[in-house]
Design a protein around this motif. Structure first.
Motif, PDB file in Angstrom:
ATOM      1  N   SER A  84       0.873  -1.167   0.000  1.00 44.95           N
ATOM      2  CA  SER A  84       0.000   0.000   0.000  1.00 44.95           C
ATOM      3  C   SER A  84       0.911   1.218   0.000  1.00 44.95           C
ATOM      4  O   SER A  84       2.034   1.157   0.513  1.00 44.95           O
ATOM      5  N   GLU A  85       0.449   2.318  -0.569  1.00 43.07           N
ATOM      6  CA  GLU A  85       1.275   3.524  -0.613  1.00 43.07           C
ATOM      7  C   GLU A  85       0.381   4.755  -0.628  1.00 43.07           C
ATOM      8  O   GLU A  85      -0.653   4.771  -1.296  1.00 43.07           O
ATOM      9  N   HIS A  86       0.769   5.770   0.127  1.00 39.54           N
ATOM     10  CA  HIS A  86       0.048   7.045   0.176  1.00 39.54           C
ATOM     11  C   HIS A  86       1.040   8.129  -0.239  1.00 39.54           C
ATOM     12  O   HIS A  86       1.739   8.698   0.609  1.00 39.54           O
ATOM     13  N   PRO A  87       1.121   8.430  -1.543  1.00 38.54           N
ATOM     14  CA  PRO A  87       2.145   9.343  -2.052  1.00 38.54           C
ATOM     15  C   PRO A  87       2.109  10.746  -1.448  1.00 38.54           C
ATOM     16  O   PRO A  87       3.140  11.394  -1.338  1.00 38.54           O
ATOM     17  N   GLU A  88       0.938  11.205  -1.037  1.00 40.41           N
ATOM     18  CA  GLU A  88       0.805  12.589  -0.556  1.00 40.41           C
ATOM     19  C   GLU A  88       0.477  12.687   0.932  1.00 40.41           C
ATOM     20  O   GLU A  88       0.250  13.785   1.431  1.00 40.41           O
ATOM     21  N   SER A  89       0.424  11.545   1.646  1.00 35.59           N
ATOM     22  CA  SER A  89      -0.026  11.565   3.041  1.00 35.59           C
ATOM     23  C   SER A  89       0.928  10.821   3.968  1.00 35.59           C
ATOM     24  O   SER A  89       1.360   9.716   3.657  1.00 35.59           O
ATOM     25  N   ASP A  90       1.217  11.429   5.117  1.00 37.33           N
ATOM     26  CA  ASP A  90       1.913  10.739   6.193  1.00 37.33           C
ATOM     27  C   ASP A  90       0.885   9.907   6.950  1.00 37.33           C
ATOM     28  O   ASP A  90      -0.293  10.271   7.032  1.00 37.33           O
ATOM     29  N   GLU A  91       1.329   8.792   7.533  1.00 38.24           N
ATOM     30  CA  GLU A  91       0.418   7.918   8.264  1.00 38.24           C
ATOM     31  C   GLU A  91       0.960   7.662   9.669  1.00 38.24           C
ATOM     32  O   GLU A  91       2.151   7.418   9.860  1.00 38.24           O
ATOM     33  N   LEU A  92       0.073   7.741  10.633  1.00 39.11           N
ATOM     34  CA  LEU A  92       0.381   7.409  12.006  1.00 39.11           C
ATOM     35  C   LEU A  92      -0.576   6.302  12.423  1.00 39.11           C
ATOM     36  O   LEU A  92      -1.774   6.374  12.130  1.00 39.11           O
ATOM     37  N   ALA A  93      -0.062   5.272  13.089  1.00 39.45           N
ATOM     38  CA  ALA A  93      -0.905   4.161  13.522  1.00 39.45           C
ATOM     39  C   ALA A  93      -0.602   3.812  14.967  1.00 39.45           C
ATOM     40  O   ALA A  93       0.550   3.907  15.416  1.00 39.45           O
ATOM     41  N   TYR A  94      -1.646   3.397  15.697  1.00 34.80           N
ATOM     42  CA  TYR A  94      -1.523   2.990  17.084  1.00 34.80           C
ATOM     43  C   TYR A  94      -2.163   1.619  17.229  1.00 34.80           C
ATOM     44  O   TYR A  94      -3.323   1.428  16.858  1.00 34.80           O
ATOM     45  N   VAL A  95      -1.402   0.664  17.756  1.00 29.46           N
ATOM     46  CA  VAL A  95      -1.917  -0.689  17.941  1.00 29.46           C
ATOM     47  C   VAL A  95      -2.687  -0.732  19.266  1.00 29.46           C
ATOM     48  O   VAL A  95      -2.110  -0.565  20.337  1.00 29.46           O
ATOM     49  N   VAL A  96      -3.995  -0.951  19.159  1.00 31.02           N
ATOM     50  CA  VAL A  96      -4.868  -0.975  20.331  1.00 31.02           C
ATOM     51  C   VAL A  96      -4.795  -2.328  21.029  1.00 31.02           C
ATOM     52  O   VAL A  96      -4.696  -2.407  22.253  1.00 31.02           O
TER      53      VAL A  96
END
Length: 83
Positions: free
Chosen positions: A20-32
């Motif tokens: 998967s790739e988001h060329p224009e967006s930074d991604e932050l994820a939190y494992v619940v």
């Protein structure tokens, strides 16, 4: 900002193949809860409950749940992507 929750079922991979790739967006994820493998072109990282991940825009990635329990992750993309 665009955010959501994803539950990755046991032995599920997102996306099923490739990256998967988001060329224009930074991604932050939190494992619940649970655990998974976060993969990029340069390798894999085991992630577990209470871990944060920052994935810079344009970085190809995937998430794979090798366990027998679901993994719940809260994610956010900034700026939002067009769906």
């Amino acid at each position: 900002l665009m955010a959501g929750v994803v539950v990755i079922d046991p032995h599920q991979r997102i996306p099923p193949e490739g990256f998967s790739e988001h060329p224009e967006s930074d991604e932050l994820a939190y494992v619940v809860e649970g655990s998974a493998v976060f993969g990029r072109e340069d390798g894999e990282l085991r992630i577990e409950a209470s871990d944060f991940i920052f994935n810079p825009r344009g970085t190809k990635h995937y998430v794979r749940n090798d366990s027998n329990k679901p993994c719940k992750i809260i994610w956010a993309l900034s700026p939002p992507i067009n769906i």
